[in-house]
Design a protein around this motif. Sequence first.
Motif, PDB file in Angstrom:
ATOM      1  N   ALA A   1     -16.652 -47.835 -59.651  1.00  0.00           N
ATOM      2  CA  ALA A   1     -15.969 -46.645 -59.118  1.00  0.00           C
ATOM      3  C   ALA A   1     -16.421 -46.353 -57.697  1.00  0.00           C
ATOM      4  O   ALA A   1     -17.553 -46.640 -57.318  1.00  0.00           O
ATOM      5  CB  ALA A   1     -16.256 -45.449 -60.014  1.00  0.00           C
ATOM      6  N   HIS A   2     -15.520 -45.764 -56.930  1.00  0.00           N
ATOM      7  CA  HIS A   2     -15.810 -45.264 -55.586  1.00  0.00           C
ATOM      8  C   HIS A   2     -16.366 -46.337 -54.653  1.00  0.00           C
ATOM      9  O   HIS A   2     -17.350 -46.102 -53.940  1.00  0.00           O
ATOM     10  CB  HIS A   2     -16.749 -44.061 -55.636  1.00  0.00           C
TER      11      HIS A   2
ATOM     12  N   TRP B   1     -21.062 -48.698 -54.190  1.00  0.00           N
ATOM     13  CA  TRP B   1     -20.191 -48.213 -55.244  1.00  0.00           C
ATOM     14  C   TRP B   1     -21.030 -47.538 -56.309  1.00  0.00           C
ATOM     15  O   TRP B   1     -22.254 -47.666 -56.324  1.00  0.00           O
ATOM     16  CB  TRP B   1     -19.360 -49.364 -55.843  1.00  0.00           C
TER      17      TRP B   1
ATOM     18  N   SER C   1     -15.395 -50.728 -67.017  1.00  0.00           N
ATOM     19  CA  SER C   1     -14.316 -50.491 -66.060  1.00  0.00           C
ATOM     20  C   SER C   1     -14.720 -51.034 -64.698  1.00  0.00           C
ATOM     21  O   SER C   1     -15.853 -51.436 -64.483  1.00  0.00           O
ATOM     22  CB  SER C   1     -14.045 -48.994 -65.978  1.00  0.00           C
TER      23      SER C   1
ATOM     24  N   ALA D   1     -12.676 -53.340 -58.186  1.00  0.00           N
ATOM     25  CA  ALA D   1     -12.315 -52.287 -57.245  1.00  0.00           C
ATOM     26  C   ALA D   1     -12.071 -52.965 -55.898  1.00  0.00           C
ATOM     27  O   ALA D   1     -12.635 -54.022 -55.616  1.00  0.00           O
ATOM     28  CB  ALA D   1     -13.439 -51.271 -57.140  1.00  0.00           C
TER      29      ALA D   1
END
Length: 168
Positions: free
Chosen positions: A6-7, A22, A3, A79
């Motif tokens: 994240a963050h 991240w 994926s 992201a």
Amino acid sequence: VSSAPAHLRASAVADNRVVLEWDAAIGAGPSEYLVLRDGRVVGRTDEPRWEDRRLNERTAYRYRVAVRCGDFSHFGPAAECRVTTAADREPPRMTGVRVLPGGTRLRVAFSEPVEAASACDAARYRFAPALKILGAEPCGPDAVMLRVDGYRADAAYRLGAEGIADTS
């Protein structure tokens, strides 16, 4: 396929630097991250952190970070985050003075591009011992040419300047 990282978060740590961090991607095998600024690739890293340098002050940037894992055959989703760099709070510094042949013109170099109106205001400069400043004109983005009267090659001078602004 993994994926997107994240963050993703960005911090403007200086007027010309941004740090991106991240959460590490979780996928099959080792990971490589692709970092894009405003749609252009600016780097690759295997760590969940990137420092972007030599940026412009007071500028908004859009970052995307994509990951590829395992066989490295393709990048997965990215992201995205945005950040704006801070204003430069340091005034330009004089980095050198060169006397041109004849002693009537002196080239003053600065640490960064200077704003012409302030840098070409002869009243902002002071010599010790005193030299008469007849005028000033731009000499490239980070230099000024001072026209002077009374220069003596056998004298040692100190030059001070006040209120010289950078171009931002």
